[in-house]
Scaffold this active site. Structure first.
Site, PDB file in Angstrom:
ATOM      1  N   GLU A   1     106.457 -11.241  35.255  1.00  0.00           N
ATOM      2  CA  GLU A   1     105.733 -12.536  34.318  1.00  0.00           C
ATOM      3  C   GLU A   1     104.502 -11.985  33.075  1.00  0.00           C
ATOM      4  OE1 GLU A   1     107.213 -16.870  34.007  1.00  0.00           O
ATOM      5  OE2 GLU A   1     107.541 -15.639  35.506  1.00  0.00           O
TER       6      GLU A   1
ATOM      7  N   LYS B   1     113.728 -11.429  46.096  1.00  0.00           N
ATOM      8  CA  LYS B   1     112.259 -11.050  45.561  1.00  0.00           C
ATOM      9  C   LYS B   1     111.600 -11.439  46.466  1.00  0.00           C
ATOM     10  CE  LYS B   1     112.854 -14.821  41.766  1.00  0.00           C
ATOM     11  NZ  LYS B   1     113.314 -15.951  41.656  1.00  0.00           N
TER      12      LYS B   1
ATOM     13  N   GLU C   1     118.439 -23.563  33.351  1.00  0.00           N
ATOM     14  CA  GLU C   1     116.386 -23.361  34.435  1.00  0.00           C
ATOM     15  C   GLU C   1     115.926 -22.915  33.702  1.00  0.00           C
ATOM     16  OE1 GLU C   1     114.945 -21.147  37.798  1.00  0.00           O
ATOM     17  OE2 GLU C   1     116.826 -21.197  37.311  1.00  0.00           O
TER      18      GLU C   1
ATOM     19  N   ASP D   1     114.410 -32.519  36.357  1.00  0.00           N
ATOM     20  CA  ASP D   1     114.654 -31.901  36.524  1.00  0.00           C
ATOM     21  C   ASP D   1     115.308 -30.539  36.624  1.00  0.00           C
ATOM     22  OD1 ASP D   1     115.774 -34.009  34.206  1.00  0.00           O
ATOM     23  OD2 ASP D   1     113.908 -33.023  32.829  1.00  0.00           O
ATOM     24  N   LYS D   2     114.276 -30.030  37.609  1.00  0.00           N
ATOM     25  CA  LYS D   2     114.011 -28.703  38.227  1.00  0.00           C
ATOM     26  C   LYS D   2     112.677 -28.965  38.954  1.00  0.00           C
ATOM     27  CE  LYS D   2     112.791 -23.755  37.315  1.00  0.00           C
ATOM     28  NZ  LYS D   2     112.239 -23.198  35.962  1.00  0.00           N
TER      29      LYS D   2
ATOM     30  N   GLY E   1     109.779 -17.362  45.300  1.00  0.00           N
ATOM     31  CA  GLY E   1     110.172 -18.811  44.893  1.00  0.00           C
ATOM     32  C   GLY E   1     111.240 -18.714  44.002  1.00  0.00           C
TER      33      GLY E   1
END
Length: 429
Positions: A231, A418, A275, A185-186, A399
């Site tokens: 994060e 990023k 996402e 999926d990702k 990333g």
């Protein structure tokens, strides 16, 4: 003192560790705690001026393989069971503290490193403290004066790392094809860029600039990995568990009105919401076995950082089993869909083939834990790996989450956004 397995194979730390924490006047500390770090470097975990800085080394434990987290956690538990601790402050981050950073992949030679510093200085709101640690005896008093400011790195040149920009676009296209074919999926694809400085790099230069430019991020330095991550993988404090998921990104323009419009677009983007949903679901599934209850907001909010906008969700929970350490939680959550993909095992296999590099400790857990196991762990993003043998060389990482709707050119632009925090941190302006 660098340590490894004992004769019976167990990872060990010296014993008994003797630690003392005393209260200090916050007015005696510099506004930027990292002003206290010596030129030879140290450890840091700072956000909005609060946090921990440390220097000196009582011990550094290295672990490897899929047991790198469990070995470090067990060694720390054993050391704390025999430690002599006098803590006059008793707040998160007081008493003996270990800083640690772990490789993203099980087979990475970077493994894990857990550092027990000799001196730790902390600040939390109106409280501030000093902890000294030694083996077998109380450590002597430590200084609290700012050190000489770092010198800049001079001109910096960059070159592609494992993949050129064109090759990375091709890798994105291959990942999209795999997703559209239903194989997963990702997948989160990372790229590295090699930087070379004219003068030997003083990591304090980078840390100061990151903390100034990104006060809302957690600026960290552990074992040669430096960065400012937005994060929070997990925080465990007195039974309350918190984790922040970031997935879905758009670059800022510098125009407030345009960025406000971009925030609206991001909040309704089907690609970015998809996402983000994968990342939140992945983290929640990993966290639930450890919690008696969890709270997951129905919709994400838009986190505004100086260089990008992120979709963000703060997940909270109540720890169900007493004694589960923050490091054990970090190990259970790693790797999240936000840094690997969904399904995780399939994504890790694909990215290992497409990236053409060893991530090292990029995108792995980085943070600290205290004597009771509580602590804070971020994901090692917006970061750089310093070369232990060459003070002029470092690797920068970024990333992007790839889903069926991803466009290679757009993902490359996102990766450049990023990389900007570390590139600016290396600048002289």
């Amino acid at each position: 003192m660098t340590l490894g397995p004992s004769p019976d194979g167990a990872q060990t730390l010296p014993a008994p560790l003797v630690a003392r924490t005393v209260r200090v006047d916050p007015e005696d500390l510099p506004a930027d705690l990292m002003d206290l770090l010596p030129p030879e470097g140290g450890n840091a975990w700072v956000r909005r001026g609060d946090g921990l800085v440390a220097w000196g080394e009582v011990a550094a434990l290295r672990t490897e393989g899929e047991d790198r987290f469990a070995d470090a956690d067990a060694a720390w538990r054993t050391a704390m069971a025999h430690a002599v601790v006098r803590d006059e402050v008793r707040l998160p981050g007081t008493g003996p503290v270990a800083f640690a950073s772990f490789a993203f992949a099980d087979d990475s030679p970077a493994g894990g490193i857990l550092v027990v510093p000799r001196v730790v200085v902390g600040r939390r709101g109106e409280d501030a403290w000093l902890t000294t640690v030694d083996v077998g005896a109380m450590a002597p008093a430590a200084r609290l004066e700012p050190t000489e400011p770092p010198l800049g790195p001079g001109d910096v040149t960059y070159r592609p790392g494992g993949l050129s920009p064109d090759a990375w676009r091709s890798a994105v296209a291959e990942a999209v094809a795999a997703i559209r074919a239903g194989r997963l999926d990702k997948v989160v694809l990372a790229r590295d860029v090699e930087a070379r400085t004219a003068h030997p790099l003083d990591p304090r230069w980078v840390l100061h600039r990151l903390a100034t430019d990104y006060p809302g991020c957690w600026t960290f330095s552990v074992g040669g990995l430096v960065g400012a991550t937005p994060e929070l993988l997990v925080r465990s404090e007195k039974g309350l568990v918190t984790s922040r998921v970031l997935a879905g990104t758009i670059r800022r323009t510098g125009d407030d009105d345009a960025d406000l419009a971009h925030a609206g677009v991001l909040a309704h983007s089907s690609k970015d919401l998809e996402e983000h949903e994968y990342a939140v679901a992945s983290l929640t599934r990993a966290l639930e076995p450890f919690c008696s209850s969890t709270n997951v907001p129905e919709t994400p909010f838009v986190l505004h950082l100086p260089n990008v906008l992120h979709l963000a969700t703060d997940v909270t929970g109540v720890l169900g089993e007493e004694g589960t350490s923050s490091l054990a939680l970090a190990a259970a959550l790693h790797p999240t869909a936000a840094v690997a993909g969904t399904p995780t095992a399939d994504a890790v296999t694909l990215l290992a083939r497409l990236e053409r590099m060893d991530r090292g400790r990029y995108a792995g857990p980085v943070g600290w834990l205290g004597a009771d196991g509580d602590g804070e762990w971020g994901i090692g993003l917006r970061s750089a790996e310093l070369d232990a043998d060459d003070q002029h060389r470092l690797r920068l990482f970024a990333g992007c989450g790839i889903v069926a709707a991803s466009v290679p050119d757009s993902e490359l632009a996102e990766s450049e956004a990023k990389l900007e925090p570390m590139r600016h941190a290396l600048g002289e302006d």
